[in-house]
Each structure stands twice: as structure tokens, then as C-alpha cells.
Write a protein that holds these residues in place. Structure first.
Motif, PDB file in Angstrom:
ATOM      1  N   VAL A  98       4.293  43.016  39.588  1.00 40.01           N
ATOM      2  CA  VAL A  98       5.205  42.443  40.587  1.00 40.01           C
ATOM      3  C   VAL A  98       4.386  41.954  41.781  1.00 40.01           C
ATOM      4  O   VAL A  98       3.531  42.675  42.291  1.00 40.01           O
ATOM      5  CB  VAL A  98       6.232  43.496  41.076  1.00 40.01           C
ATOM      6  CG1 VAL A  98       7.203  42.870  42.078  1.00 40.01           C
ATOM      7  CG2 VAL A  98       6.986  44.106  39.911  1.00 40.01           C
ATOM      8  N   ARG A 139      15.329  58.345  34.792  1.00 37.47           N
ATOM      9  CA  ARG A 139      16.419  57.364  34.861  1.00 37.47           C
ATOM     10  C   ARG A 139      17.545  57.865  33.983  1.00 37.47           C
ATOM     11  O   ARG A 139      17.439  57.867  32.764  1.00 37.47           O
ATOM     12  CB  ARG A 139      15.965  55.993  34.350  1.00 37.47           C
ATOM     13  CG  ARG A 139      14.946  55.348  35.261  1.00 37.47           C
ATOM     14  CD  ARG A 139      14.598  53.942  34.813  1.00 37.47           C
ATOM     15  NE  ARG A 139      13.504  53.423  35.631  1.00 37.47           N
ATOM     16  CZ  ARG A 139      12.902  52.260  35.435  1.00 37.47           C
ATOM     17  NH1 ARG A 139      13.268  51.490  34.433  1.00 37.47           N
ATOM     18  NH2 ARG A 139      11.935  51.863  36.231  1.00 37.47           N
ATOM     19  N   MET A 193       5.140  56.736  34.312  1.00 39.60           N
ATOM     20  CA  MET A 193       4.802  55.346  34.567  1.00 39.60           C
ATOM     21  C   MET A 193       3.399  55.234  35.160  1.00 39.60           C
ATOM     22  O   MET A 193       3.092  55.846  36.179  1.00 39.60           O
ATOM     23  CB  MET A 193       5.809  54.700  35.516  1.00 39.60           C
ATOM     24  CG  MET A 193       5.659  53.189  35.558  1.00 39.60           C
ATOM     25  SD  MET A 193       6.781  52.402  36.719  1.00 39.60           S
ATOM     26  CE  MET A 193       8.152  52.023  35.677  1.00 39.60           C
ATOM     27  N   TRP A 231      11.720  40.757  41.206  1.00 40.99           N
ATOM     28  CA  TRP A 231      11.871  42.182  41.523  1.00 40.99           C
ATOM     29  C   TRP A 231      12.252  42.346  42.989  1.00 40.99           C
ATOM     30  O   TRP A 231      11.576  41.814  43.868  1.00 40.99           O
ATOM     31  CB  TRP A 231      10.560  42.921  41.236  1.00 40.99           C
ATOM     32  CG  TRP A 231      10.715  44.389  41.464  1.00 40.99           C
ATOM     33  CD1 TRP A 231      10.526  45.054  42.634  1.00 40.99           C
ATOM     34  CD2 TRP A 231      11.129  45.377  40.518  1.00 40.99           C
ATOM     35  NE1 TRP A 231      10.801  46.384  42.476  1.00 40.99           N
ATOM     36  CE2 TRP A 231      11.172  46.613  41.183  1.00 40.99           C
ATOM     37  CE3 TRP A 231      11.467  45.339  39.165  1.00 40.99           C
ATOM     38  CZ2 TRP A 231      11.535  47.794  40.552  1.00 40.99           C
ATOM     39  CZ3 TRP A 231      11.818  46.522  38.536  1.00 40.99           C
ATOM     40  CH2 TRP A 231      11.850  47.735  39.222  1.00 40.99           C
ATOM     41  N   ASP A 282       2.551  45.433  42.897  1.00 42.68           N
ATOM     42  CA  ASP A 282       3.110  46.684  42.362  1.00 42.68           C
ATOM     43  C   ASP A 282       3.183  46.502  40.857  1.00 42.68           C
ATOM     44  O   ASP A 282       3.871  45.618  40.376  1.00 42.68           O
ATOM     45  CB  ASP A 282       4.517  46.881  42.952  1.00 42.68           C
ATOM     46  CG  ASP A 282       5.457  47.676  42.044  1.00 42.68           C
ATOM     47  OD1 ASP A 282       4.993  48.632  41.404  1.00 42.68           O
ATOM     48  OD2 ASP A 282       6.660  47.327  41.991  1.00 42.68           O
ATOM     49  N   THR A 283       2.419  47.280  40.108  1.00 41.46           N
ATOM     50  CA  THR A 283       2.520  47.117  38.656  1.00 41.46           C
ATOM     51  C   THR A 283       2.923  48.421  37.990  1.00 41.46           C
ATOM     52  O   THR A 283       2.686  49.507  38.513  1.00 41.46           O
ATOM     53  CB  THR A 283       1.213  46.596  37.992  1.00 41.46           C
ATOM     54  OG1 THR A 283       0.480  47.692  37.449  1.00 41.46           O
ATOM     55  CG2 THR A 283       0.374  45.776  38.959  1.00 41.46           C
ATOM     56  N   GLY A 284       3.564  48.310  36.848  1.00 44.32           N
ATOM     57  CA  GLY A 284       4.022  49.502  36.144  1.00 44.32           C
ATOM     58  C   GLY A 284       3.945  49.336  34.638  1.00 44.32           C
ATOM     59  O   GLY A 284       4.319  48.297  34.098  1.00 44.32           O
ATOM     60  N   MET A 310       6.725  52.824  41.990  1.00 47.95           N
ATOM     61  CA  MET A 310       6.696  52.256  43.334  1.00 47.95           C
ATOM     62  C   MET A 310       7.629  52.978  44.296  1.00 47.95           C
ATOM     63  O   MET A 310       7.490  52.872  45.504  1.00 47.95           O
ATOM     64  CB  MET A 310       7.066  50.772  43.294  1.00 47.95           C
ATOM     65  CG  MET A 310       8.372  50.439  42.616  1.00 47.95           C
ATOM     66  SD  MET A 310       9.790  50.379  43.712  1.00 47.95           S
ATOM     67  CE  MET A 310       9.464  48.855  44.548  1.00 47.95           C
ATOM     68  N   ALA A 336      10.811  54.959  39.578  1.00 46.88           N
ATOM     69  CA  ALA A 336       9.672  54.104  39.229  1.00 46.88           C
ATOM     70  C   ALA A 336       8.482  54.526  40.072  1.00 46.88           C
ATOM     71  O   ALA A 336       8.641  55.188  41.107  1.00 46.88           O
ATOM     72  CB  ALA A 336       9.989  52.632  39.501  1.00 46.88           C
ATOM     73  N   ASN A 338       4.249  45.281  33.650  1.00 42.77           N
ATOM     74  CA  ASN A 338       4.927  44.418  34.605  1.00 42.77           C
ATOM     75  C   ASN A 338       4.121  44.354  35.894  1.00 42.77           C
ATOM     76  O   ASN A 338       3.892  45.378  36.520  1.00 42.77           O
ATOM     77  CB  ASN A 338       6.331  44.995  34.873  1.00 42.77           C
ATOM     78  CG  ASN A 338       7.147  44.151  35.819  1.00 42.77           C
ATOM     79  OD1 ASN A 338       6.758  43.014  36.138  1.00 42.77           O
ATOM     80  ND2 ASN A 338       8.271  44.677  36.279  1.00 42.77           N
TER      81      ASN A 338
HETATM   82  N1  SER Z   1       8.383  48.267  39.979  1.00 42.32           N
HETATM   83  C1  SER Z   1       8.060  47.642  38.728  1.00 42.32           C
HETATM   84  C2  SER Z   1       8.709  48.342  37.553  1.00 42.32           C
HETATM   85  O1  SER Z   1       9.299  49.390  37.718  1.00 42.32           O
HETATM   86  C3  SER Z   1       6.564  47.637  38.514  1.00 42.32           C
HETATM   87  O2  SER Z   1       6.011  48.896  38.775  1.00 42.32           O
HETATM   88  O3  SER Z   1       8.659  47.817  36.479  1.00 42.32           O
END
Ligand code: SER
Length: 601
Positions: free
Chosen positions: A209, A71, A89, A165, A230-232, A45, A43, A207
Motif C-alpha cells: 500500500v 478477523r 501477517m 486502501w 504499508d505492506t502485508g 498496520m 492487520a 499487498n
Molecule cells: N494494510 C494492508 C493489508 O492489510 C497491507 O498491510 O493488506
């Protein structure tokens, strides 16, 4: 203007966050440098964990990027409409800077403004944490959504399973998240239809977080003084939704690759379910394999760790590619399309193109040769089974060991014959022959935040000293290719054309021990890539021109660009011993080494 392509969405994202004061940082490697808990960066982050835990990031407190992610936990699901083993991402972070109010306002702006995604406000749904025990419902997040104009009926309060999360380990930063969904035309699946039911009416695109608690060892959630965001947003999935197409394979991330497969196979995507699935598996797996080998820390196919995952990906692609009727050599042709498609965004693919193509060619021909023999062997095996519908562990291991059948492939072939595999039996045989069992590798895909324990930190410092000593003894051509640290040992891969002599190994060991004895302080300085280079620092120069980086100096011995963390003095390592020097792949050597026990555990 609504973005139509991956490229438009990528730059729209980065420009948006730039306009909100964020520094654009480059994607980190897909192979984590000092995180023993996972094989790949999973991810956006992930590479930022040290900074989310409190280290100061050289680029500031507002960051944005597009991160290459892998993944492989759900590799067997690839082939359906949405599972990808590689994806990009889009992310942004606040490191103790802005928090919920700003982030929710920006998320709303990006989603709905005609300058950005321009989505219909009434077709958006939001989830927030419903609360649990001492942690209250996240009315704060819901309140900000409503302030921006979201109708209460479009907000769903969900449990920890959906809207929480971290921490991935036992302790550490964690918090509620709020997820954003597009409401499709699909009818509700029932009276309780919600983003939680997974029926397909709600498509998640983003998302946010909010890391606002620290989970302590005694299980309490203590509010953090420095809160992070933390957004993704998954790039492929979002473009798919924006384009209004059914699967990611119909977006520009894949159309070129699919066209190439059609050209090489003479088949059409959509001919039949089986053909479509084979197209998707070949496209997905070769894209991921290309990014693994094309990475600055790229690896070759092997039987352990990342190399093993890579081998599985390539071999599965080859098997399905052969089913489609593509002639040998097709992996390189398809990789060529992938590299051309992504080279502007990820120049490392072009830099490592020769390596990627060479490794693909090798692995494909190795596999094609053994595949035919192995399939004959498999058929013999099946005819010997009689009443039993189970392939025993030893036979499965034999297929693996002699014919290079990854266990996943034996499992798939078995399923096609209505058989199962004695997985436990296989694992026992496998473990007896390999240091790392496949079961262990699978476990590690599920890992999350790194455990930056003292031991990992000390071994990381030892890695720098080893790197410097290797260059002294073997010359400056020695360059790091990869590093991996577990609680017990360090592993260091480097470019070097031959086996080291006993004497060279002893010299390197002696040098590192001498530097440990000298007990020099380890210092860190934030600087630019150019200044660090000018001072003679080594390291992976994957950073962009002008970008601020961290440089670690260990007395007169080592100077390296690196994110840290490190020991404070070299003496903390106590002693250093090389356990093994071996070949890792063509032109790459591998050293495994240990250090003395921590004097202050
Ligand atoms: N860590 C969160 C995710 O992977 C937001 O970046 O969805």
C-alpha cells in the motif's frame, strides 16, 4: 531456498527486511489498547496507525514485524478452505522513508530471487490502481514492475474496490496499492479472467500500500508531504501456496492440531465433508481462542466485547468437537498443542498457559452442561412452531440468556431445521438487556483506522492517572489487564482479588482529581525498556530487550511505557468520576469512568 514451513517464512521475511535496514519490532497485542472502533487487531498496520499519521516511531522509519491478527467478521465462513479467524501477517513499513521504487524492487527480489521465495517470474501477476477522478492511474507502480522485468500482459489495472486502501474513517491517509498474485495451473475462467474475478486462478500473496494522499473533510485528495509504505503478506496463506497444498489446514500451521483432533476423536480429517468442516472449525476457533486468552491483555469469555467473541469461538468449537465425538476436556488438550507449537515465537502463550487452560476448562464444562438442556429446549420450540418457520426474537433471546446459546448458534441450528430466526426481535431483546447489542459488536469488527480524537486522547490520559491512583490506594500488585475507550467513557481492567470498598473508590477518585487540578505538564521521552523500568515506569513490558520505547511522565504521579497519544497537561481532563466498579472475570476488576467535558472542543 524456498521456505517450506511457517517458521522458515517468518525468519526469511524478517531477515530480508533487516538486510534492507528495517528494525524488527515485536507483534503488538491482539487487543488494541486505545482504539474504540475495533475489538481486535485486524492487520499489521493497525497498531502502527499513530505513526502512519505522523507520530515518530522510536525504532525509526523502517520497520518490519510479524503481527498476530484476528478477523471475526466472517466467522460463519470458517470451515471452508481459506477463511481463518486468526492469522499472522508479515509486514514492513516506511514512515516517510523509501517509497514506490524501492518497495517494488524489494517485492520483486523477495518473490523471485532464489535466495528468497524463488517464484517463477512468468507465473506472477500484479494489479495496480486504474485511476479515478482527479487521481491518475498508477503508471508509476506499473512502470517500476516493468523495469524489473514484468511483462505488460501480467499487469492488471483495477478499480478502487480492488486497489485502494483507506482511509477507514472519513478522512486521513490513503492511497493506491499494488497486489501480487501467483498464477496457478487452473484454466482461465473466461476471456476476462483476472485477479479481480476470484475464480481461483490467481492467488494473492502480498499487498503493497502506498499512502500518498490525505483525504480531506471536503473530499479532496491532497498529496502527502510524508509518504508511507504499508505492506502485508498473510503467513498461512502464503505457505499454503508455496507448499502447493489446497488449504491452509494442510500446512504446518495446522497439521499438529489436526492430528490431535484425529487422535481425540478417532475420526480422520477428510472422512466426509461434514467431518472435515468440523475439524477445521475446531482447529481454527481454538487457535484463535488460545491467542486471545494467551495475550498480554488476554480476556476471559463473557457476554460483551472481546469476551463475547471469545465465548462464541469456544462454544462453536465445543459444539463441533462434540459432534466429532471428543470427550469433555478436549479443548485443553488441543490448546496444549497450540501453545507448544507457537511458544517460541509468542512466549506470552507459555506465560499465560495456566490462565488459558483454566478458562477453557470452565467455559467448556459450563457450555456442555447447558448445551444439552438448550438443545432439548430448542426441540420443544421447534415442535411448537407449527406452520411458522420463524423462531421469534424472545425465544432466541431466551436460548441465549438461559442456555448460553450465542445467536449464531441458534441461527445455525435453525438453518439445520430449515428455519430462520427473527434477528431484529432478538436484537431488541438483547439490547434491552445488554449495554452493547450484538449488532453493535458486529459493526465494530468492520472498523478500521482508529479515530484519535481529542476526547479519546484525554480519556487515554485519564487511564494512566487512574492506573497510578489504583496502585497508590490498593498497592503495587494492581496490574493493568485491559483498556478500552469510547467517545463517552474509559474502561480499565486490572488484576485485583476483591471488590473495592466505597472508601477506596472515593480515594482513587479524589487522587485523580487532585492530579488533574495540579495541571502538570505531560512529557514524553524515548528510551529503552531497561531505562524506563529503572526509572520506575509501569506498563506492559512486551517489548524486547534493548528496544526503544516511549515513556510518558505526568508530573510526579505517573510514569508509563505507552505509544501515546496523550493530552499535554493533566488539567485538560477537567474532572474525573468513577461510574462503576465491578468484576470482569476471576481475579480481575473493571472500572468505568468519565471525565469533564472538553473546554476547547
Ligand atoms: N494494510 C494492508 C493489508 O492489510 C497491507 O498491510 O493488506
Amino acid at each position: 531456498m524456498k521456505p517450506q514451513t511457517s517458521g522458515e517464512l517468518r525468519s526469511m521475511w524478517l531477515n530480508f527486511f533487516k538486510s534492507k535496514g528495517h528494525a524488527v519490532i515485536p507483534s503488538a497485542s491482539v487487543i488494541p489498547e486505545n482504539d474504540p472502533t475495533v475489538l481486535f487487531t485486524t492487520a499489521g498496520m493497525h497498531p502502527l496507525v499513530p505513526y502512519l499519521l505522523g507520530s515518530k516511531h522510536p525504532a525509526g522509519t523502517r520497520l518490519t514485524d510479524v503481527q498476530k491478527c484476528i478477523r471475526t467478521g466472517d466467522i460463519d465462513e470458517v470451515g471452508d478452505a481459506s477463511h481463518l479467524t486468526f492469522f499472522e501477517m508479515l509486514g514492513n513499513w516506511s514512515l516517510g522513508d523509501y517509497f514506490k521504487k524501492e518497495m517494488i524492487a524489494w517485492s520483486w527480489e523477495f518473490l523471485t530471487s532464489p535466495d528468497y521465495l524463488g517464484l517463477d517470474k512468468d507465473r506472477l501477476a500484479f494489479t495496480v490502481f486504474e485511476g479515478e477522478g482527479e487521481i491518475p492511474r498508477d503508471d508509476e507502480a506499473a512502470g517500476y514492475w516493468m523495469e524489473n522485468g514484468v511483462k505488460p500482459e501480467n499487469i492488471y489495472y483495477l478499480s478502487r474496490e480492488h486497489n485502494w486502501w483507506g482511509p477507514a474513517g472519513q478522512t486521513g491517509p490513503c492511497g493506491p496499492d499494488t497486489e501480487m498474485f501467483i498464477i496457478t495451473d487452473k484454466e482461465p475462467c473466461g476471456p476476462n479472467c483476472s485477479p479481480a474475478c476470484g475464480c481461483g486462478r490467481f492467488l494473492e500473496i502480498w499487498n503493497d500500500v502506498f499512502m500518498q494522499y490525505n483525504k480531506t473533510a471536503d473530499g479532496r485528495y491532497v498529496p502527502l508531504a510524508k509518504k508511507n509504505v504499508d505492506t502485508g503478506m498473510g503467513l498461512e496463506r502464503t505457505i499454503c501456496t508455496l507448499n502447493g497444498v489446497k488449504t491452509v489446514y494442510e500446512t504446518d500451521a495446522f497439521t499438529g492440531i489436526i492430528a490431535k483432533i484425529a487422535e481425540l476423536s478417532g475420526k480422520h480429517y477428510g472422512d466426509s465433508e461434514a467431518v472435515t468442516r468440523a475439524f477445521r472449525i475446531v482447529a481454527d476457533h481454538l487457535r484463535t481462542a488460545t491467542f486471545i486468552m494467551g495475550d498480554p491483555r488476554g480476556v476471559s469469555p463473557s457476554n460483551v466485547d472481546q469476551g463475547y467473541v471469545l465465548r462464541r469461538l469456544i462454544r462453536r468449537a465445543v459444539r463441533y468437537g462434540m459432534e466429532l465425538g471428543m470427550a469433555e476436556g478436549f479443548t485443553c488438550e488441543i490448546a496444549g498443542v497450540i501453545i507448544a507449537q507457537y511458544a517460541d515465537v509468542y512466549p506470552e502463550l507459555r506465560q499465560n498457559e495456566a490462565f488459558v487452560l483454566e478458562q477453557l476448562k470452565l467455559e467448556e464444562s459450563r457450555f456442555a452442561r447447558t448445551l444439552r438442556q438448550g438443545e432439548r429446549e430448542f426441540d420443544k420450540l421447534v415442535s411448537r412452531l407449527g406452520e411458522s418457520r420463524v423462531i421469534d426474537g424472545l425465544s432466541a433471546f431466551h436460548l441465549y440468556d438461559t442456555y448460553g446459546f450465542p445467536i449464531e448458534m441458534t441461527r445455525e441450528l435453525a438453518a439445520e431445521h430449515g428455519l430462520t430466526v427473527d434477528e431484529k426481535g432478538f436484537a431488541d431483546h438483547f439490547a434491552a438487556h445488554q449495554k452493547l447489542s450484538q449488532a453493535g459488536a458486529e459493526q465494530r469488527f468492520k472498523g478500521g483506522l482508529a479515530d484519535h480524537s481529542v476526547q479519546t486522547t484525554r480519556l487515554h490520559t485519564a487511564t494512566h492517572l487512574l492506573h497510578a491512583a489504583l496502585r497508590r490506594v490498593l498497592g503495587d500488585d494492581v496490574a493493568q489487564k485491559g483498556s478500552n475507550i469510547t467517545a463517552e467513557r474509559l474502561r480499565f481492567d486490572f488484576k485485583f482479588g476483591r471488590k473495592m470498598t466505597k472508601d477506596e473508590i472515593a480515594q482513587v477518585e479524589a487522587l485523580v482529581n487532585e492530579w488533574i487540578q495540579a495541571d502538570v505538564p505531560i512529557t514524553m521521552k524515548e528510551t529503552t525498556v531497561e531505562e524506563a523500568k529503572a526509572e520506575g515506569a509501569i506498563g506492559l513490558f512486551e517489548s524486547k530487550y534493548g528496544e526503544r520505547v516511549r515513556m510518558y511522565t505526568m508530573g510526579p504521579y505517573s510514569k508509563e511505557i505507552c505509544g501515546g497519544p496523550h493530552a499535554t497537561h493533566t488539567g485538560e481532563l477537567v474532572s474525573f468520576k468513577i461510574q462503576k466498579e465491578e468484576s470482569s472475570s476471576a481475579g480481575v476488576r473493571r472500572i468505568k469512568a468519565v471525565i469533564g467535558a472538553d473546554p476547547n472542543p
